[in-house]
Design a protein around this motif. Structure first.
Motif, PDB file in Angstrom:
ATOM      1  N   ARG A   1       0.881  -1.339   0.092  1.00  0.00           N
ATOM      2  CA  ARG A   1       0.024  -0.044  -0.218  1.00  0.00           C
ATOM      3  C   ARG A   1       1.053   1.410   0.070  1.00  0.00           C
ATOM      4  O   ARG A   1       0.618   2.347  -0.693  1.00  0.00           O
ATOM      5  CB  ARG A   1      -0.885   0.021   1.045  1.00  0.00           C
ATOM      6  CG  ARG A   1      -2.138  -1.018   1.273  1.00  0.00           C
ATOM      7  CD  ARG A   1      -2.747  -1.051   2.334  1.00  0.00           C
ATOM      8  NE  ARG A   1      -3.047   0.097   2.972  1.00  0.00           N
ATOM      9  CZ  ARG A   1      -3.577   0.358   3.962  1.00  0.00           C
ATOM     10  NH1 ARG A   1      -3.641  -0.668   5.037  1.00  0.00           N
ATOM     11  NH2 ARG A   1      -3.971   1.845   4.617  1.00  0.00           N
ATOM     12  N   LEU A   2       1.818   1.284   0.668  1.00  0.00           N
ATOM     13  CA  LEU A   2       2.846   2.473   0.852  1.00  0.00           C
ATOM     14  C   LEU A   2       3.575   2.519  -0.294  1.00  0.00           C
ATOM     15  O   LEU A   2       3.711   3.658  -0.919  1.00  0.00           O
ATOM     16  CB  LEU A   2       3.558   2.167   2.030  1.00  0.00           C
ATOM     17  CG  LEU A   2       4.748   3.543   2.321  1.00  0.00           C
ATOM     18  CD1 LEU A   2       3.848   4.740   2.571  1.00  0.00           C
ATOM     19  CD2 LEU A   2       5.555   3.166   3.398  1.00  0.00           C
ATOM     20  N   LEU A   3       3.948   1.433  -1.058  1.00  0.00           N
ATOM     21  CA  LEU A   3       4.563   1.546  -2.481  1.00  0.00           C
ATOM     22  C   LEU A   3       3.600   2.135  -3.451  1.00  0.00           C
ATOM     23  O   LEU A   3       3.997   3.078  -4.369  1.00  0.00           O
ATOM     24  CB  LEU A   3       5.089   0.108  -2.912  1.00  0.00           C
ATOM     25  CG  LEU A   3       5.481   0.136  -4.239  1.00  0.00           C
ATOM     26  CD1 LEU A   3       6.688   0.867  -4.440  1.00  0.00           C
ATOM     27  CD2 LEU A   3       5.599  -1.317  -4.523  1.00  0.00           C
ATOM     28  N   ALA A   4       2.530   1.986  -3.420  1.00  0.00           N
ATOM     29  CA  ALA A   4       1.491   2.424  -4.405  1.00  0.00           C
ATOM     30  C   ALA A   4       1.295   4.061  -4.140  1.00  0.00           C
ATOM     31  O   ALA A   4       1.321   4.607  -4.964  1.00  0.00           O
ATOM     32  CB  ALA A   4       0.130   1.829  -4.167  1.00  0.00           C
ATOM     33  N   SER A   5       1.186   4.249  -2.941  1.00  0.00           N
ATOM     34  CA  SER A   5       1.195   5.679  -2.561  1.00  0.00           C
ATOM     35  C   SER A   5       2.274   6.446  -3.015  1.00  0.00           C
ATOM     36  O   SER A   5       2.233   7.641  -3.493  1.00  0.00           O
ATOM     37  CB  SER A   5       0.738   5.966  -1.222  1.00  0.00           C
ATOM     38  OG  SER A   5       0.706   7.342  -0.748  1.00  0.00           O
ATOM     39  N   LEU A   6       3.451   5.990  -2.587  1.00  0.00           N
ATOM     40  CA  LEU A   6       4.601   6.535  -2.964  1.00  0.00           C
ATOM     41  C   LEU A   6       4.985   6.857  -4.521  1.00  0.00           C
ATOM     42  O   LEU A   6       5.515   7.739  -4.856  1.00  0.00           O
ATOM     43  CB  LEU A   6       5.677   5.686  -2.237  1.00  0.00           C
ATOM     44  CG  LEU A   6       7.330   6.365  -2.408  1.00  0.00           C
ATOM     45  CD1 LEU A   6       7.182   7.829  -1.761  1.00  0.00           C
ATOM     46  CD2 LEU A   6       8.264   5.364  -1.937  1.00  0.00           C
ATOM     47  N   THR A   7       4.819   5.531  -5.269  1.00  0.00           N
ATOM     48  CA  THR A   7       5.114   5.780  -6.712  1.00  0.00           C
ATOM     49  C   THR A   7       3.991   6.598  -7.300  1.00  0.00           C
ATOM     50  O   THR A   7       4.358   7.371  -8.201  1.00  0.00           O
ATOM     51  CB  THR A   7       4.978   4.470  -7.127  1.00  0.00           C
ATOM     52  OG1 THR A   7       3.783   3.783  -7.172  1.00  0.00           O
ATOM     53  CG2 THR A   7       6.089   3.579  -6.688  1.00  0.00           C
ATOM     54  N   ARG A   8       2.977   6.483  -6.916  1.00  0.00           N
ATOM     55  CA  ARG A   8       1.850   7.679  -7.458  1.00  0.00           C
ATOM     56  C   ARG A   8       2.249   9.173  -7.252  1.00  0.00           C
ATOM     57  O   ARG A   8       2.073   9.989  -8.103  1.00  0.00           O
ATOM     58  CB  ARG A   8       0.519   7.306  -6.888  1.00  0.00           C
ATOM     59  CG  ARG A   8      -0.474   8.255  -7.687  1.00  0.00           C
ATOM     60  CD  ARG A   8      -2.030   7.826  -7.123  1.00  0.00           C
ATOM     61  NE  ARG A   8      -2.790   8.402  -7.869  1.00  0.00           N
ATOM     62  CZ  ARG A   8      -3.557   8.235  -9.063  1.00  0.00           C
ATOM     63  NH1 ARG A   8      -3.004   7.076  -9.456  1.00  0.00           N
ATOM     64  NH2 ARG A   8      -4.427   8.958  -9.656  1.00  0.00           N
TER      65      ARG A   8
ATOM     66  N   ASP B   1      -6.319 -10.654  -5.225  1.00  0.00           N
ATOM     67  CA  ASP B   1      -7.665 -10.689  -6.549  1.00  0.00           C
ATOM     68  C   ASP B   1      -7.522  -9.328  -7.121  1.00  0.00           C
ATOM     69  O   ASP B   1      -7.832  -9.374  -8.333  1.00  0.00           O
ATOM     70  CB  ASP B   1      -8.706 -10.544  -5.459  1.00  0.00           C
ATOM     71  CG  ASP B   1      -9.080 -12.025  -4.785  1.00  0.00           C
ATOM     72  OD1 ASP B   1      -8.553 -13.019  -5.259  1.00  0.00           O
ATOM     73  OD2 ASP B   1      -9.642 -12.042  -3.801  1.00  0.00           O
ATOM     74  N   ALA B   2      -7.124  -8.251  -6.698  1.00  0.00           N
ATOM     75  CA  ALA B   2      -7.002  -6.847  -7.158  1.00  0.00           C
ATOM     76  C   ALA B   2      -5.537  -6.363  -7.643  1.00  0.00           C
ATOM     77  O   ALA B   2      -4.683  -6.818  -6.795  1.00  0.00           O
ATOM     78  CB  ALA B   2      -7.617  -5.771  -6.330  1.00  0.00           C
ATOM     79  N   PRO B   3      -5.373  -5.885  -8.782  1.00  0.00           N
ATOM     80  CA  PRO B   3      -4.034  -5.680  -9.211  1.00  0.00           C
ATOM     81  C   PRO B   3      -3.568  -4.502  -8.383  1.00  0.00           C
ATOM     82  O   PRO B   3      -4.413  -3.581  -7.911  1.00  0.00           O
ATOM     83  CB  PRO B   3      -4.229  -5.328 -10.623  1.00  0.00           C
ATOM     84  CG  PRO B   3      -5.681  -4.773 -10.696  1.00  0.00           C
ATOM     85  CD  PRO B   3      -6.426  -5.692  -9.772  1.00  0.00           C
ATOM     86  N   LEU B   4      -2.480  -4.171  -8.126  1.00  0.00           N
ATOM     87  CA  LEU B   4      -1.585  -3.131  -7.569  1.00  0.00           C
ATOM     88  C   LEU B   4      -1.119  -2.075  -8.644  1.00  0.00           C
ATOM     89  O   LEU B   4      -0.405  -2.510  -9.725  1.00  0.00           O
ATOM     90  CB  LEU B   4      -0.356  -3.828  -6.983  1.00  0.00           C
ATOM     91  CG  LEU B   4       0.264  -2.407  -6.218  1.00  0.00           C
ATOM     92  CD1 LEU B   4      -0.497  -2.270  -4.649  1.00  0.00           C
ATOM     93  CD2 LEU B   4       1.559  -3.207  -5.639  1.00  0.00           C
ATOM     94  N   VAL B   5      -1.583  -1.091  -8.545  1.00  0.00           N
ATOM     95  CA  VAL B   5      -1.432   0.171  -9.657  1.00  0.00           C
ATOM     96  C   VAL B   5      -0.302   1.050  -8.904  1.00  0.00           C
ATOM     97  O   VAL B   5      -0.562   1.812  -7.892  1.00  0.00           O
ATOM     98  CB  VAL B   5      -2.669   0.805  -9.931  1.00  0.00           C
ATOM     99  CG1 VAL B   5      -2.458   1.897 -11.149  1.00  0.00           C
ATOM    100  CG2 VAL B   5      -3.807  -0.143 -10.316  1.00  0.00           C
ATOM    101  N   LEU B   6       0.885   1.097  -9.870  1.00  0.00           N
ATOM    102  CA  LEU B   6       1.964   1.928  -9.310  1.00  0.00           C
ATOM    103  C   LEU B   6       2.172   2.919 -10.422  1.00  0.00           C
ATOM    104  O   LEU B   6       1.810   2.849 -11.520  1.00  0.00           O
ATOM    105  CB  LEU B   6       3.214   0.957  -9.310  1.00  0.00           C
ATOM    106  CG  LEU B   6       3.128  -0.144  -8.390  1.00  0.00           C
ATOM    107  CD1 LEU B   6       4.588  -0.842  -8.243  1.00  0.00           C
ATOM    108  CD2 LEU B   6       2.718   0.316  -6.808  1.00  0.00           C
ATOM    109  N   GLY B   7       2.593   4.319  -9.692  1.00  0.00           N
ATOM    110  CA  GLY B   7       3.233   5.019 -10.777  1.00  0.00           C
ATOM    111  C   GLY B   7       2.152   6.053 -11.138  1.00  0.00           C
ATOM    112  O   GLY B   7       1.060   6.200 -10.759  1.00  0.00           O
ATOM    113  N   ALA B   8       2.581   6.802 -12.257  1.00  0.00           N
ATOM    114  CA  ALA B   8       1.574   7.666 -12.944  1.00  0.00           C
ATOM    115  C   ALA B   8       0.684   7.135 -13.644  1.00  0.00           C
ATOM    116  O   ALA B   8       0.476   6.227 -14.193  1.00  0.00           O
ATOM    117  CB  ALA B   8       2.594   8.689 -13.959  1.00  0.00           C
ATOM    118  N   ASP B   9      -0.753   7.944 -13.972  1.00  0.00           N
ATOM    119  CA  ASP B   9      -1.690   7.627 -14.620  1.00  0.00           C
ATOM    120  C   ASP B   9      -1.302   7.146 -16.199  1.00  0.00           C
ATOM    121  O   ASP B   9      -0.459   7.931 -16.581  1.00  0.00           O
ATOM    122  CB  ASP B   9      -2.893   8.578 -14.548  1.00  0.00           C
ATOM    123  CG  ASP B   9      -3.249   8.753 -12.914  1.00  0.00           C
ATOM    124  OD1 ASP B   9      -3.363   7.801 -12.372  1.00  0.00           O
ATOM    125  OD2 ASP B   9      -3.910   9.815 -12.828  1.00  0.00           O
TER     126      ASP B   9
END
Length: 217
Positions: free
Chosen positions: A145-152, A167-175
């Motif tokens: 969760r922290l990785l997702a927030s940090l990369t975003r 079950d749910a994918p992890l979305v990292l980085g810019a849109d």
């Protein structure tokens, strides 16, 4: 997984890791502190000292610009050279306990990466000591969760990570309408983003290179 910043998450990650890591370090014989880790030039002792001094800098709010450079890290390690191994472990335990509130209050989450980096270093220690599932443990869900927030926040390489057992994918980085994709274990993703050895792992990565995914080393 939600990538909105949760200011309490870094402290939760550190305290969770503290409860796993500190008993392991307390039980080590002195000679095990001289074991080499995957961090170039650093033994177990060096990594523990680095983590302890970095976190206590946060606690004491002594983190001026440039304080976490490689040169500064080496100076911090040298500053605790006269302490016993267990005194350095004491300092690490204090830092992992007390740093959370300071990180939570930091403007724009500028210290969040410290918590994630310390958690990765805990994995470095477990791997050097031959412990199983080095970059896993009870803290892994919080680390993701922290990785997702940090990369975003940093708008890093867009990545859709399909993690085994999730079950749910992890979305990292810019849109991005066409992010790179990763399929594999969560622990291997941690190795990728931290630039750690990948020997013995299996994963699929399309639309990006391994180097593109490195958040910190």
């Amino acid at each position: 997984m939600d990538s909105v910043r949760d200011p309490e998450l870094p402290g939760l990650l550190l305290r969770t890791e503290r409860d796993d890591l500190i008993p392991l370090l307390r039980a080590l014989p002195d000679e095990d502190f001289t074991i080499r880790t995957c961090c170039p030039g650093w033994t177990v002792r060096h990594v523990v000292a680095h983590c302890a001094t970095a976190l206590n800098r946060v606690v004491e709010q002594r983190y001026e610009k440039g304080v976490f450079t490689p040169e500064a890290n080496e100076r911090d390690i040298a500053d605790v050279a006269e302490l016993s191994h267990q005194q350095v472990v004491d300092a690490l335990e204090r830092g992992m306990t007390d740093a959370g509130p300071v990180i939570a209050e930091a403007v724009h989450g500028k210290l969040d990466a410290v918590a994630l980096g310390e958690w990765v270093h805990a994995g470095d220690l477990r791997e050097a000591l031959g412990e199983p599932a080095a970059y896993e443990g009870a803290g892994l869900p919080y680390a993701l969760r922290l990785l997702a927030s940090l990369t975003r926040a940093r708008r890093t390489q867009p990545l859709l990570a399909r993690l085994e057992g999730h079950d749910a994918p992890l979305v990292l980085g810019a849109d991005s309408p066409e992010p790179a994709t990763y399929t594999g274990a969560a622990t291997t993703l941690i190795r990728l983003i931290a630039g750690r050895p990948l020997t013995g792992t299996r994963y699929e990565l399309t639309g990006a290179t391994e180097a593109d995914l490195i958040v910190f080393t």
